[in-house]
Scaffold this motif. Structure first.
Motif, PDB file in Angstrom:
ATOM      1  N   LEU A 227       0.831  -1.217   0.000  1.00  0.00           N
ATOM      2  CA  LEU A 227       0.000   0.000   0.000  1.00  0.00           C
ATOM      3  C   LEU A 227       0.861   1.260   0.000  1.00  0.00           C
ATOM      4  N   VAL A 228       2.040   1.163   0.627  1.00  0.00           N
ATOM      5  CA  VAL A 228       2.925   2.334   0.653  1.00  0.00           C
ATOM      6  C   VAL A 228       3.362   2.676  -0.773  1.00  0.00           C
ATOM      7  N   ASN A 229       3.593   1.650  -1.576  1.00  0.00           N
ATOM      8  CA  ASN A 229       4.022   1.883  -2.961  1.00  0.00           C
ATOM      9  C   ASN A 229       2.876   2.284  -3.884  1.00  0.00           C
ATOM     10  N   SER A 230       1.670   1.812  -3.578  1.00  0.00           N
ATOM     11  CA  SER A 230       0.532   2.100  -4.459  1.00  0.00           C
ATOM     12  C   SER A 230      -0.279   3.277  -3.921  1.00  0.00           C
ATOM     13  N   VAL A 231      -1.065   3.027  -2.858  1.00  0.00           N
ATOM     14  CA  VAL A 231      -1.965   4.064  -2.338  1.00  0.00           C
ATOM     15  C   VAL A 231      -1.211   5.335  -1.919  1.00  0.00           C
ATOM     16  N   ALA A 232      -0.123   5.180  -1.153  1.00  0.00           N
ATOM     17  CA  ALA A 232       0.592   6.373  -0.661  1.00  0.00           C
ATOM     18  C   ALA A 232       1.370   7.094  -1.764  1.00  0.00           C
ATOM     19  N   HIS A 233       1.377   6.540  -2.976  1.00  0.00           N
ATOM     20  CA  HIS A 233       1.955   7.275  -4.107  1.00  0.00           C
ATOM     21  C   HIS A 233       0.860   7.890  -4.980  1.00  0.00           C
ATOM     22  N   LEU A 234      -0.408   7.609  -4.617  1.00  0.00           N
ATOM     23  CA  LEU A 234      -1.499   8.080  -5.482  1.00  0.00           C
ATOM     24  C   LEU A 234      -2.506   8.982  -4.774  1.00  0.00           C
ATOM     25  N   TYR A 235      -2.779   8.680  -3.488  1.00  0.00           N
ATOM     26  CA  TYR A 235      -3.865   9.402  -2.802  1.00  0.00           C
ATOM     27  C   TYR A 235      -3.384  10.058  -1.517  1.00  0.00           C
ATOM     28  N   GLY A 236      -3.705  11.342  -1.340  1.00  0.00           N
ATOM     29  CA  GLY A 236      -3.376  12.033  -0.089  1.00  0.00           C
ATOM     30  C   GLY A 236      -2.803  13.425  -0.348  1.00  0.00           C
ATOM     31  N   ASN A 237      -2.517  14.128   0.764  1.00  0.00           N
ATOM     32  CA  ASN A 237      -1.993  15.506   0.657  1.00  0.00           C
ATOM     33  C   ASN A 237      -0.489  15.506   0.429  1.00  0.00           C
ATOM     34  N   ARG A 238      -0.026  16.688  -0.025  1.00  0.00           N
ATOM     35  CA  ARG A 238       1.419  16.838  -0.225  1.00  0.00           C
ATOM     36  C   ARG A 238       1.907  18.116   0.464  1.00  0.00           C
ATOM     37  N   PRO A 239       1.900  18.131   1.803  1.00  0.00           N
ATOM     38  CA  PRO A 239       2.239  19.363   2.524  1.00  0.00           C
ATOM     39  C   PRO A 239       3.703  19.773   2.411  1.00  0.00           C
ATOM     40  N   GLY A 258       3.110   3.432  10.953  1.00  0.00           N
ATOM     41  CA  GLY A 258       3.776   4.739  10.920  1.00  0.00           C
ATOM     42  C   GLY A 258       4.521   5.043   9.636  1.00  0.00           C
ATOM     43  N   GLU A 259       4.247   4.312   8.559  1.00  0.00           N
ATOM     44  CA  GLU A 259       5.004   4.535   7.317  1.00  0.00           C
ATOM     45  C   GLU A 259       4.166   5.161   6.206  1.00  0.00           C
ATOM     46  N   GLY A 260       3.080   5.840   6.591  1.00  0.00           N
ATOM     47  CA  GLY A 260       2.214   6.412   5.546  1.00  0.00           C
ATOM     48  C   GLY A 260       2.415   7.903   5.331  1.00  0.00           C
ATOM     49  N   PHE A 261       3.385   8.497   6.074  1.00  0.00           N
ATOM     50  CA  PHE A 261       3.657   9.935   5.885  1.00  0.00           C
ATOM     51  C   PHE A 261       4.648  10.032   4.724  1.00  0.00           C
ATOM     52  N   HIS A 262       4.155   9.643   3.548  1.00  0.00           N
ATOM     53  CA  HIS A 262       5.106   9.332   2.476  1.00  0.00           C
ATOM     54  C   HIS A 262       5.598  10.571   1.729  1.00  0.00           C
ATOM     55  N   ASN A 263       4.820  11.671   1.787  1.00  0.00           N
ATOM     56  CA  ASN A 263       5.312  12.908   1.174  1.00  0.00           C
ATOM     57  C   ASN A 263       6.481  13.439   2.020  1.00  0.00           C
ATOM     58  N   PHE A 264       6.307  13.380   3.332  1.00  0.00           N
ATOM     59  CA  PHE A 264       7.409  13.777   4.227  1.00  0.00           C
ATOM     60  C   PHE A 264       8.606  12.871   3.998  1.00  0.00           C
ATOM     61  N   HIS A 265       8.359  11.570   3.940  1.00  0.00           N
ATOM     62  CA  HIS A 265       9.474  10.626   3.850  1.00  0.00           C
ATOM     63  C   HIS A 265      10.291  10.805   2.567  1.00  0.00           C
ATOM     64  N   HIS A 266       9.602  11.049   1.437  1.00  0.00           N
ATOM     65  CA  HIS A 266      10.381  11.245   0.194  1.00  0.00           C
ATOM     66  C   HIS A 266      11.077  12.608   0.186  1.00  0.00           C
ATOM     67  N   THR A 267      10.560  13.555   0.987  1.00  0.00           N
ATOM     68  CA  THR A 267      11.210  14.869   1.046  1.00  0.00           C
ATOM     69  C   THR A 267      12.414  14.837   1.988  1.00  0.00           C
ATOM     70  N   PHE A 268      12.262  14.104   3.101  1.00  0.00           N
ATOM     71  CA  PHE A 268      13.358  14.013   4.092  1.00  0.00           C
ATOM     72  C   PHE A 268      13.649  12.535   4.395  1.00  0.00           C
TER      73      PHE A 268
END
Ligand code: ST9
Ligand code: ZN
Ligand code: ZN
Length: 320
Positions: A227-239, A258-268
């Motif tokens: 889901l981290v690779n699919s859903v968390a790359h497709l749906y959600g905010n990008r703060p 705790g691994e769904g804050f994926h916009n944060f994770h790819h940024t930092f």
């Protein structure tokens, strides 16, 4: 590791020595998608087994269900605190006993050995949403979720991946040991221990404990990770960065401990908490903090408050 060992590890990592025929099969300029039927069949059987296991839930002892959940948590930590935050991103340091625990937990996860997992993951971060990303989300939900395991890799994954550095991984004796004995460790950790404990300690039937603590737990943990690779790359905010695909997804965060804050994770990606919020539903962060308390982990890296705010201001989508 001596020079010879380093060279061999690098050759394996870079794919050097692959035959012309093997490279040619991936297509010279374009890409010919080759289905790996063995994986399709095994994953279909696993998922059928998991659906059947659901029918066994009412017949199983409560302790067996709790045990299956405990196995899920250990499995998850082997991926999140182990393969992901420790080995892929080096976001904190872990002493030998913790690394041994995480490697054993990682074998329970049966998601490829730590070296292979971290290699693919580093390539995923470096070349996100391109043909060199092993689970490129631009190829659609199905491909990024499970489909990428059903076909040979795009040649860009191997070509571009071979330019990255993986020395540090094979320098860790725990990673080398787990890779060397991977199959045996999976048989023991993913199938034998989850099945035998309920049977031996509280008299559960082998049938129930195999289907619930091994098969169902394994299928759920795979899907939650995917889901981290699919859903968390497709749906959600990008703060933090609206120009990249990965997103903050609460649903994924809950399942993936705790691994769904994926916009944060790819940024930092170096941040050991993989989120701005530290303990705000982040059991993996709680676990690492607890390990620090015990003296088994240290040097947790964090993006500073100032850096985060400045980045949000500059590239965020305005959401929180
Ligand atoms: C699984 C992995 O499910 C799941 C990963 C999830 C990731 C989630 C990330 C999100 C982060 C947060 C974590 C949240 C977790 C939450 C947990 C909650 C529970 N760079 O691969 P091969 C070279 S696994 C450089 O065979 P093919 C290399 O030389 C499921 N080089 O390619 C390699 O040889 P070697 C169970 C690379 O032939 C050679 O190419 N496992 C790279 O195209 C051949 O590599 C399965 O289902 C690279 N990146 O086959 C098995 N990659 O390895 C699946 C390759 O000797 N795998 N090279 O060094 C396979 O069967 C095959 O890999 C294949 C591709 C058919 C998919
Ligand atoms: Zn990602
Ligand atoms: Zn990552």
């Amino acid at each position: 590791m001596d020079e010879q060992g380093k060279l061999a590890a690098s050759r394996r990592a870079t794919g050097e020595g692959r035959s012309e025929a093997e490279v040619g099969e991936r297509g010279e300029g374009g890409y010919r998608q080759e289905i790996v039927w063995r994986n399709v069949i095994l994953m279909t059987l696993l998922h059928l087994g998991a659906v059947y296991a659901l029918l066994l839930i009412p017949k199983a002892q409560l302790l067996t269900l709790l045990w299956a959940y405990l196995c899920f948590l250990v499995t998850a930590l082997g991926v999140t605190a182990g393969a992901h935050r420790l080995w892929s991103h080096r976001s904190y340091k872990a002493k030998l006993p913790l690394r041994i625990f995480l490697a054993a937990a990682n074998s329970m996860a049966f998601q490829n050995d730590i070296f292979e997992w971290a290699r693919d993951h580093r390539v995923h971060h470096k070349y996100s949403e391109t043909d060199a990303d092993p689970h490129n989300a631009r190829r659609g939900f199905f491909f990024s979720h499970i489909g990428w395991l059903f076909v040979r890799k795009h040649r860009d994954v191997i070509e571009k991946g071979s330019k990255l550095d993986f020395y540090d991984l094979m320098e860790d004796p725990v990673v080398r040991f787990q890779r060397k004995y991977y199959k045996t460790s999976v048989v023991i950790m993913c199938f034998m221990i989850p099945t035998l404990v309920p049977w031996y300690f509280w008299g559960e039937s082998l049938w129930n404990s195999y289907f619930l603590a091994s098969i169902l737990r394994y299928a759920i943990s795979l899907n939650v990770s995917w889901l981290v690779n699919s859903v968390a790359h497709l749906y959600g905010n990008r703060p933090y960065d609206k120009y990249i695909n990965p997103r903050e997804n609460t649903f994924v965060t809950l399942g993936a401990i705790g691994e769904g804050f994926h916009n944060f994770h790819h940024t930092f990606p170096f941040d050991y908490s993989a989120s701005e919020f530290g303990l705000k539903f982040n059991p993996t962060t709680c676990f690492i903090d607890f390990m620090c308390l015990l003296g088994l982990a240290s040097d947790c890296r964090r993006a500073s408050r100032q850096t985060i705010l400045a980045r949000k201001e500059r590239t965020g989508d305005g959401s929180i």
